[in-house]
Scaffold this motif. Structure first.
Motif, PDB file in Angstrom:
ATOM      1  N   ASP A   8     128.083 -17.336  45.821  1.00 55.85           N
ATOM      2  CA  ASP A   8     129.244 -17.171  45.001  1.00 55.85           C
ATOM      3  C   ASP A   8     130.163 -16.245  45.638  1.00 55.85           C
ATOM      4  OD1 ASP A   8     128.114 -18.906  43.330  1.00 55.85           O
ATOM      5  OD2 ASP A   8     126.829 -17.392  42.286  1.00 55.85           O
ATOM      6  N   THR A   9     129.960 -15.086  45.969  1.00 54.59           N
ATOM      7  CA  THR A   9     131.103 -14.255  46.545  1.00 54.59           C
ATOM      8  C   THR A   9     131.871 -14.774  47.585  1.00 54.59           C
ATOM      9  OG1 THR A   9     129.762 -12.288  45.672  1.00 54.59           O
ATOM     10  CG2 THR A   9     131.472 -11.902  47.189  1.00 54.59           C
ATOM     11  N   LEU A  16     140.118 -17.232  47.516  1.00 55.37           N
ATOM     12  CA  LEU A  16     141.576 -16.515  47.687  1.00 55.37           C
ATOM     13  C   LEU A  16     142.112 -16.426  48.759  1.00 55.37           C
ATOM     14  CD1 LEU A  16     139.759 -13.217  45.998  1.00 55.37           C
ATOM     15  CD2 LEU A  16     141.511 -14.531  45.147  1.00 55.37           C
ATOM     16  N   LEU A  17     141.478 -16.732  49.933  1.00 53.71           N
ATOM     17  CA  LEU A  17     142.074 -16.819  51.269  1.00 53.71           C
ATOM     18  C   LEU A  17     142.800 -18.236  51.328  1.00 53.71           C
ATOM     19  CD1 LEU A  17     139.536 -15.199  53.679  1.00 53.71           C
ATOM     20  CD2 LEU A  17     141.851 -14.237  52.923  1.00 53.71           C
ATOM     21  N   GLU A  18     142.354 -19.171  50.673  1.00 51.90           N
ATOM     22  CA  GLU A  18     143.002 -20.610  50.800  1.00 51.90           C
ATOM     23  C   GLU A  18     144.317 -20.332  49.927  1.00 51.90           C
ATOM     24  OE1 GLU A  18     139.815 -23.254  49.452  1.00 51.90           O
ATOM     25  OE2 GLU A  18     139.362 -23.525  51.748  1.00 51.90           O
ATOM     26  N   ASN A  19     144.219 -19.902  48.775  1.00 56.12           N
ATOM     27  CA  ASN A  19     145.548 -19.480  47.841  1.00 56.12           C
ATOM     28  C   ASN A  19     146.411 -18.887  48.551  1.00 56.12           C
ATOM     29  OD1 ASN A  19     144.030 -20.814  45.937  1.00 56.12           O
ATOM     30  ND2 ASN A  19     143.324 -19.249  44.761  1.00 56.12           N
TER      31      ASN A  19
END
Length: 107
Positions: A8-9, A16-19
């Motif tokens: 999950d983490t 987050l990195l893709e965003n």
């Protein structure tokens, strides 16, 4: 970075990195579009005239108009040159008028 021990983490970090990557890519595209706009010949001329006005301190409309007319004249001489051909002369005058008007207009 700290070590990730569960799925999950890890998935949250990946999201987050893709965003972040998407946001940075959009920012890069915007910068490229700004650069393309600034490299257009008319914008190069306008920016040069504005920088000259700021550097030299031309604040009057008369000085700015004189610079616009001068740039129009140079454009005519650069494209047409000294020609006795009537068609080229008319074309050069129209070009001079267009360039003068475009340069004198605010962005």
């Amino acid at each position: 970075m700290e070590t990730v021990y569960n799925i999950d983490t890890l998935n949250q970090r990946i999201q987050l990195l893709e965003n972040r990557q998407t946001e940075e890519w959009c920012s890069i595209k915007d910068e490229i579009e700004d650069i393309k706009q600034n490299l257009k010949p008319l914008n190069l001329i306008r920016n040069t005239v504005e920088e000259i006005n700021e550097t030299v301190g031309f604040k009057s409309h008369l000085a700015q108009s004189a610079m616009s007319i001068g740039i129009g004249y140079l454009a005519k001489r650069f494209v047409v040159g000294k020609s006795d051909n009537m068609f080229k002369g008319i074309l050069g005058s129209v070009l001079q008028l267009v360039v003068t008007n475009l340069v004198s207009q605010p962005q």
